[in-house]
Design an enzyme around this catalytic site. Structure first.
Site, PDB file in Angstrom:
ATOM      1  N   ASP A 129     -19.876 -85.670  92.004  1.00 10.16           N
ATOM      2  CA  ASP A 129     -19.287 -84.376  92.345  1.00 10.16           C
ATOM      3  C   ASP A 129     -18.085 -84.061  91.457  1.00 10.16           C
ATOM      4  O   ASP A 129     -17.334 -84.965  91.102  1.00 10.16           O
ATOM      5  CB  ASP A 129     -18.861 -84.413  93.828  1.00 10.16           C
ATOM      6  CG  ASP A 129     -18.698 -83.022  94.404  1.00 10.16           C
ATOM      7  OD1 ASP A 129     -19.077 -82.042  93.737  1.00 10.16           O
ATOM      8  OD2 ASP A 129     -18.175 -82.913  95.524  1.00 10.16           O
ATOM      9  N   HIS A 158     -21.116 -80.220  83.331  1.00  5.11           N
ATOM     10  CA  HIS A 158     -22.361 -80.939  83.630  1.00  5.11           C
ATOM     11  C   HIS A 158     -22.746 -81.859  82.454  1.00  5.11           C
ATOM     12  O   HIS A 158     -23.230 -82.968  82.652  1.00  5.11           O
ATOM     13  CB  HIS A 158     -23.491 -79.947  83.927  1.00  5.11           C
ATOM     14  CG  HIS A 158     -23.267 -79.183  85.210  1.00  5.11           C
ATOM     15  ND1 HIS A 158     -22.929 -79.799  86.384  1.00  5.11           N
ATOM     16  CD2 HIS A 158     -23.317 -77.845  85.496  1.00  5.11           C
ATOM     17  CE1 HIS A 158     -22.789 -78.886  87.346  1.00  5.11           C
ATOM     18  NE2 HIS A 158     -23.010 -77.696  86.827  1.00  5.11           N
ATOM     19  N   ARG A 160     -27.430 -71.765  93.587  1.00  2.35           N
ATOM     20  CA  ARG A 160     -26.377 -71.499  92.595  1.00  2.35           C
ATOM     21  C   ARG A 160     -26.802 -70.398  91.625  1.00  2.35           C
ATOM     22  O   ARG A 160     -27.948 -69.984  91.596  1.00  2.35           O
ATOM     23  CB  ARG A 160     -26.056 -72.779  91.802  1.00  2.35           C
ATOM     24  CG  ARG A 160     -25.359 -73.793  92.653  1.00  2.35           C
ATOM     25  CD  ARG A 160     -24.762 -74.901  91.815  1.00  2.35           C
ATOM     26  NE  ARG A 160     -24.059 -75.828  92.679  1.00  2.35           N
ATOM     27  CZ  ARG A 160     -23.249 -76.779  92.256  1.00  2.35           C
ATOM     28  NH1 ARG A 160     -23.037 -76.936  90.958  1.00  2.35           N
ATOM     29  NH2 ARG A 160     -22.647 -77.579  93.108  1.00  2.35           N
ATOM     30  N   LEU A 200     -33.037-102.752  86.685  1.00  4.13           N
ATOM     31  CA  LEU A 200     -32.463-101.765  87.614  1.00  4.13           C
ATOM     32  C   LEU A 200     -33.496-100.709  88.020  1.00  4.13           C
ATOM     33  O   LEU A 200     -34.209-100.170  87.175  1.00  4.13           O
ATOM     34  CB  LEU A 200     -31.277-101.062  86.924  1.00  4.13           C
ATOM     35  CG  LEU A 200     -30.600 -99.943  87.702  1.00  4.13           C
ATOM     36  CD1 LEU A 200     -29.748-100.491  88.843  1.00  4.13           C
ATOM     37  CD2 LEU A 200     -29.752 -99.072  86.785  1.00  4.13           C
TER      38      LEU A 200
HETATM   39  C1  FPP Z   1     -21.822 -81.766  91.126  1.00  7.49           C
HETATM   40  O1  FPP Z   1     -20.693 -81.150  90.610  1.00  7.49           O
HETATM   41  C2  FPP Z   1     -22.868 -81.861  90.126  1.00  7.49           C
HETATM   42  C3  FPP Z   1     -24.112 -81.273  90.217  1.00  7.49           C
HETATM   43  C4  FPP Z   1     -24.539 -80.448  91.338  1.00  7.49           C
HETATM   44  C5  FPP Z   1     -25.087 -81.421  89.162  1.00  7.49           C
HETATM   45  C6  FPP Z   1     -25.084 -82.786  88.588  1.00  7.49           C
HETATM   46  C7  FPP Z   1     -26.142 -82.932  87.634  1.00  7.49           C
HETATM   47  C8  FPP Z   1     -26.025 -83.553  86.478  1.00  7.49           C
HETATM   48  C9  FPP Z   1     -24.788 -84.121  85.951  1.00  7.49           C
HETATM   49  C10 FPP Z   1     -27.248 -83.728  85.717  1.00  7.49           C
HETATM   50  C11 FPP Z   1     -27.488 -85.194  85.650  1.00  7.49           C
HETATM   51  C12 FPP Z   1     -28.797 -85.631  85.991  1.00  7.49           C
HETATM   52  C13 FPP Z   1     -29.624 -86.209  85.138  1.00  7.49           C
HETATM   53  C14 FPP Z   1     -30.804 -86.916  85.619  1.00  7.49           C
HETATM   54  C15 FPP Z   1     -29.435 -86.152  83.703  1.00  7.49           C
HETATM   55  P1  FPP Z   1     -20.424 -79.645  91.008  1.00  7.49           P
HETATM   56  O2  FPP Z   1     -21.183 -78.766  90.059  1.00  7.49           O
HETATM   57  O3  FPP Z   1     -20.763 -79.416  92.453  1.00  7.49           O
HETATM   58  O4  FPP Z   1     -18.903 -79.517  90.729  1.00  7.49           O
HETATM   59  P2  FPP Z   1     -17.775 -78.939  91.706  1.00  7.49           P
HETATM   60  O5  FPP Z   1     -17.788 -79.784  92.935  1.00  7.49           O
HETATM   61  O6  FPP Z   1     -16.526 -79.097  90.883  1.00  7.49           O
HETATM   62  O7  FPP Z   1     -18.108 -77.489  91.977  1.00  7.49           O
END
Ligand code: FPP
Length: 240
Positions: free
Chosen positions: A13, A30, A64, A124
């Site tokens: 997160d 991201h 989103r 893993l």
């Molecule tokens: C949470 O932060 C993150 C997500 C909802 C997306 C996470 C996805 C990736 C990093 C892609 C990785 C996956 C793979 C398999 C490559 P948020 O966007 O909710 O951030 P915030 O809490 O600051 O709003």
């Protein structure tokens, strides 16, 4: 003291906050999150974690902004194309869970390909939750059980916790020993509800892109210092 955690779950997160703090476009957060993930996967292999389960995209994330969703999907596609050889080299067995109805064909095929290529790997077990929701998973199990009862393969009286577990979409995932969530938020957010029943929870104040292998080590040290009772008065070191 606990034994070393075999199964870890991570709710990654804080990617968007990381980007906003730097006046960068959201997708940069991201992208930085994927870099962080790669380092954590390597560390899990090094220290002998058996299963790593990561929450990449929840059912709720479909609400989103479409531009952000398409950016995340592109990143996942890029990861699957560019990382699969490396995952295979690290003897990682890759799996994905979740409802892929809204996921484009290209990504669905890449996920299947990654699972196929790494199927026999013994290192893993990396499970990526994509379009996943823990409540939906329990509904999935319930429907499968009802179908079995209707077909006369199972009696209601035979249903146990094991029956529910074995019919989950995530049935291959063990009980989570250590659940890590970054960015200071203290929620489960519908992640692997069945498997987190007795997890030890570790909240890191760091945003996911800043979470590094040393932070994982701290989380594990915190876990090791705790006593697990699983609702009994005895300290239990083993997974239930
Ligand atoms: C949470 O932060 C993150 C997500 C909802 C997306 C996470 C996805 C990736 C990093 C892609 C990785 C996956 C793979 C398999 C490559 P948020 O966007 O909710 O951030 P915030 O809490 O600051 O709003």
């Amino acid at each position: 003291m606990n034994r070393f955690p075999k199964t870890i779950g991570i709710i990654m997160d804080g990617n968007r906050r990381w980007a906003k703090n730097r006046n960068l476009p959201i997708i940069s957060g991201h992208r930085a999150g994927v870099k962080s993930l790669k380092k954590i996967v390597v560390r899990c292999c090094e220290i002998g974690v058996k299963e790593l389960n990561i929450f990449a995209f929840s059912t709720e994330n479909w609400n989103r902004d479409p531009f952000e969703i398409s950016g995340i999907m592109n990143l996942i596609e890029w990861y699957l194309k560019s990382e699969i050889a490396e995952l295979n080299k690290q003897n990682i067995c890759f799996k994905s869970i979740g409802n892929k109805h809204n996921v484009k064909n290209g990504i669905r095929n890449l996920l299947k390909r990654a699972e196929k290529i790494t199927f026999n790997n013994t290192g893993l077990k990396l499970s990526v939750a994509l379009g996943y929701g823990g409540k939906q998973d329990i509904v999935f199990s319930t429907k499968k059980i009802v179908d079995k009862i209707i077909r006369g393969e199972l009696y209601k009286e035979e249903i146990t916790e094991k029956t529910v577990q074995q019919n989950l979409q995530s049935s291959h995932i063990s009980n989570i020993d250590l659940l890590i969530r970054t960015s200071g938020e203290q929620r489960i957010s519908n992640f692997l509800l069945w498997q987190v029943a007795y997890s030890e929870i570790y909240i890191s104040e760091k945003l996911w892109p800043d979470f590094n292998p040393l932070d994982l080590d701290y989380a594990i040290s915190s876990y090791l210092s705790r006593e697990r009772r699983f609702g009994t008065s005895n300290i239990i070191n083993n997974d239930i």
